[in-house]
Structure formats: C-alpha cells, structure tokens
Design a protein around this motif. Sequence first.
Motif, PDB file in Angstrom:
ATOM      1  N   LEU A   9      53.326  38.232  35.306  1.00  0.00           N
ATOM      2  CA  LEU A   9      52.771  39.037  36.618  1.00  0.00           C
ATOM      3  C   LEU A   9      53.510  39.085  37.809  1.00  0.00           C
ATOM      4  O   LEU A   9      54.317  38.355  38.089  1.00  0.00           O
ATOM      5  N   ASP A  10      53.639  40.415  38.375  1.00  0.00           N
ATOM      6  CA  ASP A  10      54.111  40.705  39.657  1.00  0.00           C
ATOM      7  C   ASP A  10      53.560  40.377  40.811  1.00  0.00           C
ATOM      8  O   ASP A  10      52.340  39.619  40.673  1.00  0.00           O
ATOM      9  N   MET A  11      53.839  40.124  41.945  1.00  0.00           N
ATOM     10  CA  MET A  11      53.368  39.767  43.284  1.00  0.00           C
ATOM     11  C   MET A  11      51.895  40.217  43.466  1.00  0.00           C
ATOM     12  O   MET A  11      50.991  39.577  43.543  1.00  0.00           O
ATOM     13  N   GLN A  12      52.084  41.615  43.102  1.00  0.00           N
ATOM     14  CA  GLN A  12      50.580  42.175  43.339  1.00  0.00           C
ATOM     15  C   GLN A  12      49.482  41.758  42.492  1.00  0.00           C
ATOM     16  O   GLN A  12      48.355  41.406  42.923  1.00  0.00           O
ATOM     17  N   CYS A  13      49.861  41.613  41.071  1.00  0.00           N
ATOM     18  CA  CYS A  13      48.758  40.705  40.076  1.00  0.00           C
ATOM     19  C   CYS A  13      48.649  39.418  40.627  1.00  0.00           C
ATOM     20  O   CYS A  13      47.601  38.998  40.476  1.00  0.00           O
ATOM     21  N   ILE A  14      49.673  38.686  40.982  1.00  0.00           N
ATOM     22  CA  ILE A  14      49.249  37.227  41.244  1.00  0.00           C
ATOM     23  C   ILE A  14      48.338  37.207  42.446  1.00  0.00           C
ATOM     24  O   ILE A  14      47.357  36.384  42.589  1.00  0.00           O
ATOM     25  N   ASP A  15      48.494  38.007  43.411  1.00  0.00           N
ATOM     26  CA  ASP A  15      47.627  38.029  44.638  1.00  0.00           C
ATOM     27  C   ASP A  15      46.162  38.456  44.322  1.00  0.00           C
ATOM     28  O   ASP A  15      45.067  37.754  44.555  1.00  0.00           O
ATOM     29  N   ALA A  16      46.112  39.532  43.186  1.00  0.00           N
ATOM     30  CA  ALA A  16      44.781  39.935  42.651  1.00  0.00           C
ATOM     31  C   ALA A  16      43.985  38.653  41.905  1.00  0.00           C
ATOM     32  O   ALA A  16      43.081  38.440  42.113  1.00  0.00           O
ATOM     33  N   LEU A  17      44.902  37.927  41.278  1.00  0.00           N
ATOM     34  CA  LEU A  17      44.396  36.852  40.302  1.00  0.00           C
ATOM     35  C   LEU A  17      43.942  35.933  41.280  1.00  0.00           C
ATOM     36  O   LEU A  17      42.895  35.258  41.077  1.00  0.00           O
ATOM     37  N   ALA A  18      44.531  35.586  42.569  1.00  0.00           N
ATOM     38  CA  ALA A  18      44.101  34.543  43.389  1.00  0.00           C
ATOM     39  C   ALA A  18      42.669  35.158  43.898  1.00  0.00           C
ATOM     40  O   ALA A  18      41.817  34.043  44.198  1.00  0.00           O
ATOM     41  N   VAL A  19      42.661  36.421  44.129  1.00  0.00           N
ATOM     42  CA  VAL A  19      41.269  36.740  44.929  1.00  0.00           C
ATOM     43  C   VAL A  19      40.453  36.596  43.916  1.00  0.00           C
ATOM     44  O   VAL A  19      39.024  36.038  44.094  1.00  0.00           O
ATOM     45  N   ALA A  20      40.432  36.962  42.332  1.00  0.00           N
ATOM     46  CA  ALA A  20      39.504  36.627  41.539  1.00  0.00           C
ATOM     47  C   ALA A  20      39.282  35.135  41.342  1.00  0.00           C
ATOM     48  O   ALA A  20      37.884  34.936  41.032  1.00  0.00           O
ATOM     49  N   ILE A  21      40.105  34.365  41.256  1.00  0.00           N
ATOM     50  CA  ILE A  21      39.846  32.741  41.117  1.00  0.00           C
ATOM     51  C   ILE A  21      39.129  32.391  42.337  1.00  0.00           C
ATOM     52  O   ILE A  21      38.214  31.637  42.003  1.00  0.00           O
ATOM     53  N   ASN A  22      39.284  32.767  43.524  1.00  0.00           N
ATOM     54  CA  ASN A  22      38.623  32.509  44.893  1.00  0.00           C
ATOM     55  C   ASN A  22      37.212  32.987  44.644  1.00  0.00           C
ATOM     56  O   ASN A  22      36.133  32.341  45.278  1.00  0.00           O
ATOM     57  N   LYS A  23      36.958  33.927  44.123  1.00  0.00           N
ATOM     58  CA  LYS A  23      35.428  34.519  43.922  1.00  0.00           C
ATOM     59  C   LYS A  23      34.854  34.049  42.659  1.00  0.00           C
ATOM     60  O   LYS A  23      33.652  33.783  42.668  1.00  0.00           O
ATOM     61  N   PHE A  24      35.455  33.268  41.749  1.00  0.00           N
ATOM     62  CA  PHE A  24      34.875  32.660  40.651  1.00  0.00           C
ATOM     63  C   PHE A  24      33.910  31.521  41.157  1.00  0.00           C
ATOM     64  O   PHE A  24      34.393  30.480  41.737  1.00  0.00           O
ATOM     65  N   THR A  25      32.925  31.364  40.554  1.00  0.00           N
ATOM     66  CA  THR A  25      31.814  30.142  41.175  1.00  0.00           C
ATOM     67  C   THR A  25      31.932  29.209  40.073  1.00  0.00           C
ATOM     68  O   THR A  25      31.307  28.307  40.362  1.00  0.00           O
TER      69      THR A  25
END
Length: 182
Positions: free
Chosen positions: A114-130
Amino acid sequence: MLQQIEPTEGEVKRSGKLRIGHYNQHSEAVLDLDRSPMEFLKELYPEGIITTEGKRRLEDQEWRGRLGTFGISGEFQTRKMKTMSDGMKTRVVMLLISLVNPHVLLLDEPTNHLDMQCIDALAVAINKFTGGLVLVSHDFRLISQVAGQIWVCDKKTIAPWKGDIQSYKQHLKKEVMKKFKA
C-alpha cells in the motif's frame, strides 16, 4: 486464533459463530487473477451476501459501489486482476474480508503493497471498526494511528510495551546503535 496450530498448554475456546477477517501478506493468492474483480465477486457470491437484512443478491451497480468504496473504480472493476498492481489486489482482498462482516480482524503485514494514502485510509477504517483487532506490522505509520496497545514479540517472549510506538522506535534505534559500537 485461526486454529492452525494446537496450543502446547491450556485450551482455546471459540464461539462457532465468531467471524474472523484474516489478511496476511500472501492473501492475494485467494484471487483468481484471470478474472476481473466484478467477475470474481459475482462468481464467488452467486446467491448473494449476508447483510444485516439477511442474504441478498447484489446487482452490478451494488458490486460496483462496493468496489468503489475500496478505491477500485472505472476500468479496474472490469480488467483482469493479473494486470493490476499488488496494491489494487490488496484492495480486492480487503473487500473480501469486509464481506465476511467480521467480529475480529487479524491483519498480518497489511501495508506491504500500500502507498501512504492507502495506509491512512486503512487506519481510518481500522479506527471505525467496532470489533477486535490484532495487527502485526512493521509499519510505524499505521501503528501510530491505530495502536491502543503495543506488544513486542522478541526472543520467544511476548510482552506489552509500556510506552507508545515512538518510544519503542527510539528503543530499537538505541539497540541497533549499541550493536554498531560493540
């Protein structure tokens, strides 16, 4: 957790209803690279997917929407996956994991392609994951954005790290410098 090895002590109890979303650095091997993401998903789920409303067959527009949510848009939805970058293939795998609607995510080196933009998007998704998350990573960028606890696996031991990821990074740097001075 995946029941791939037997415990040497004690026992592991797991609910039969537990859904685990698992990603490892070889997860792309589950893809049929001679198919497009659209073809692959429609063949994999001909009867539909389980949603909060029950089992439902998705129409092409709905599949396109799901793919788009993972950044797979336009011609990437209909071109053979063997022509795609590893990062795009990783996105397809992440979509597959989301379709399981997991209670727990096991992510083993999810940022390798993953590039940096995708890594940041993955981080957002992980943080939203309940649900629960176990993340194995060397990617300090991702870890710094998502880690509530850091556990260090070293010398056949596993122990919690008392500081944040930056303090662990400094610790590693000091250890490396000691070896160079010796």
